[in-house]
Design a protein around this motif. Structure first.
Motif, PDB file in Angstrom:
ATOM      1  N   HIS A  11      -5.312 -89.748  25.121  1.00  0.00           N
ATOM      2  CA  HIS A  11      -4.124 -90.652  24.726  1.00  0.00           C
ATOM      3  C   HIS A  11      -4.704 -92.239  24.858  1.00  0.00           C
ATOM      4  O   HIS A  11      -5.241 -92.665  26.030  1.00  0.00           O
ATOM      5  CB  HIS A  11      -3.065 -90.295  25.718  1.00  0.00           C
ATOM      6  N   THR A  12      -4.214 -93.023  24.150  1.00  0.00           N
ATOM      7  CA  THR A  12      -4.539 -94.504  24.136  1.00  0.00           C
ATOM      8  C   THR A  12      -3.590 -95.512  23.946  1.00  0.00           C
ATOM      9  O   THR A  12      -2.473 -95.006  23.775  1.00  0.00           O
ATOM     10  CB  THR A  12      -5.574 -94.710  22.841  1.00  0.00           C
ATOM     11  N   ALA A  13      -3.724 -96.674  24.030  1.00  0.00           N
ATOM     12  CA  ALA A  13      -2.430 -97.608  23.731  1.00  0.00           C
ATOM     13  C   ALA A  13      -1.768 -97.496  22.632  1.00  0.00           C
ATOM     14  O   ALA A  13      -0.615 -97.589  22.406  1.00  0.00           O
ATOM     15  CB  ALA A  13      -3.131 -99.161  23.954  1.00  0.00           C
ATOM     16  N   LEU A  14      -2.791 -97.097  21.519  1.00  0.00           N
ATOM     17  CA  LEU A  14      -2.080 -97.020  20.151  1.00  0.00           C
ATOM     18  C   LEU A  14      -1.481 -95.820  19.903  1.00  0.00           C
ATOM     19  O   LEU A  14      -0.209 -95.920  19.561  1.00  0.00           O
ATOM     20  CB  LEU A  14      -3.253 -97.063  19.122  1.00  0.00           C
ATOM     21  N   SER A  15      -2.034 -94.604  20.486  1.00  0.00           N
ATOM     22  CA  SER A  15      -0.996 -93.594  20.337  1.00  0.00           C
ATOM     23  C   SER A  15       0.310 -93.485  21.149  1.00  0.00           C
ATOM     24  O   SER A  15       1.248 -93.279  20.833  1.00  0.00           O
ATOM     25  CB  SER A  15      -2.014 -92.286  20.829  1.00  0.00           C
ATOM     26  N   ASP A  60       7.922 -91.392  28.881  1.00  0.00           N
ATOM     27  CA  ASP A  60       7.058 -90.281  29.021  1.00  0.00           C
ATOM     28  C   ASP A  60       5.655 -90.735  28.211  1.00  0.00           C
ATOM     29  O   ASP A  60       4.528 -90.299  28.756  1.00  0.00           O
ATOM     30  CB  ASP A  60       7.778 -89.384  27.992  1.00  0.00           C
ATOM     31  N   ALA A  61       5.763 -91.333  27.295  1.00  0.00           N
ATOM     32  CA  ALA A  61       4.512 -91.810  26.569  1.00  0.00           C
ATOM     33  C   ALA A  61       3.729 -92.776  27.729  1.00  0.00           C
ATOM     34  O   ALA A  61       2.473 -92.712  27.565  1.00  0.00           O
ATOM     35  CB  ALA A  61       4.630 -92.599  25.152  1.00  0.00           C
ATOM     36  N   ALA A  88      -1.854 -91.576  32.908  1.00  0.00           N
ATOM     37  CA  ALA A  88      -2.575 -90.332  33.267  1.00  0.00           C
ATOM     38  C   ALA A  88      -4.122 -90.360  32.670  1.00  0.00           C
ATOM     39  O   ALA A  88      -4.885 -89.961  33.344  1.00  0.00           O
ATOM     40  CB  ALA A  88      -1.817 -89.246  32.899  1.00  0.00           C
ATOM     41  N   ALA A  89      -3.867 -90.415  31.093  1.00  0.00           N
ATOM     42  CA  ALA A  89      -5.261 -90.286  30.295  1.00  0.00           C
ATOM     43  C   ALA A  89      -6.211 -91.410  30.991  1.00  0.00           C
ATOM     44  O   ALA A  89      -7.344 -91.051  30.984  1.00  0.00           O
ATOM     45  CB  ALA A  89      -4.816 -90.389  29.089  1.00  0.00           C
ATOM     46  N   LEU A  90      -5.732 -92.488  31.489  1.00  0.00           N
ATOM     47  CA  LEU A  90      -6.784 -93.659  32.029  1.00  0.00           C
ATOM     48  C   LEU A  90      -7.205 -93.305  33.095  1.00  0.00           C
ATOM     49  O   LEU A  90      -8.338 -93.160  33.387  1.00  0.00           O
ATOM     50  CB  LEU A  90      -5.956 -94.847  31.968  1.00  0.00           C
TER      51      LEU A  90
END
Length: 199
Positions: A59-63, A94-95, A101-103
């Motif tokens: 997951h990224t800032a864009l997603s 949630d996003a 969490a991904a970071l």
């Protein structure tokens, strides 16, 4: 037939495979049984992947921005189609939890400006929720083995979701994997909608 006097929005957030969609389906069925027009949003992660965006631990800032804004669009579409109650599968925070969490999973630090911008975007949605549920991770409950879940990442999402709610003092109802907790959440949602119908 029961009709709420105002539009009601009920959101849910939490890590994957903790019963978010199942909970909203149960609420939807109960409300439809009372003759209430219900719309349920969802499948944002799968749709993001179909659009070529990363998900889960990638997951990224864009997603993150895509999921928040697409969720808003879905909700607006549901209202335009005449829904009296909108059930929001993956409330905006949630996003944010998945991104944090991904970071953490990748041992990366979010750019401060980007973090504040996305958090502000998610926060614009909070006043619209009449009720917000947060599911709790129970690692003793088996998950669908057809999904390639990383247990560590799943745990991180749970931690970040509940940390966001606590840090920002966001009103919410916790829902555990216990059947009584699930049933209680459904009852809270249904009673809220029925109460609005009687006002």
């Amino acid at each position: 037939m029961v009709t709420p006097t105002q539009l009601i929005r009920i959101g849910v957030l939490g890590t994957h495979s903790t019963g978010k969609t199942t909970l909203l389906r149960r609420i939807e069925m109960e409300l439809r049984g009372h003759g209430i027009t219900v719309a349920r949003t969802g499948r944002l992660g799968k749709r993001a992947a179909a659009a070529g965006l990363p998900k889960m631990q990638h997951h990224t800032a864009l997603s993150t921005e895509w999921i928040i804004t697409e969720g808003i669009v879905d909700e607006i579409d549901a209202v335009a189609q005449g829904a009296e109650v909108v059930l929001i599968d993956r409330a905006a925070h949630d996003a944010i939890a998945y991104w944090h969490a991904a970071l953490a999973f990748r041992a990366e630090t979010p750019p401060c400006q980007e973090r504040e911008r996305l958090l502000a975007l998610a926060s614009t949605q909070l006043p619209k929720y009449d009720l917000l549920f947060a599911t709790m991770l129970d690692e003793n409950v088996p998950v669908d083995t057809s999904h390639d879940y990383d247990a560590g990442f799943r745990r991180l999402v749970d931690q970040h979701a509940h940390r966001l709610l606590a840090n920002d003092n966001i009103p919410h109802q916790r829902v555990t994997s216990d059947p009584d907790s699930q049933a209680h959440a459904v009852e809270i949602a249904v009673q809220l909608c029925l109460k609005e119908a009687l006002v």
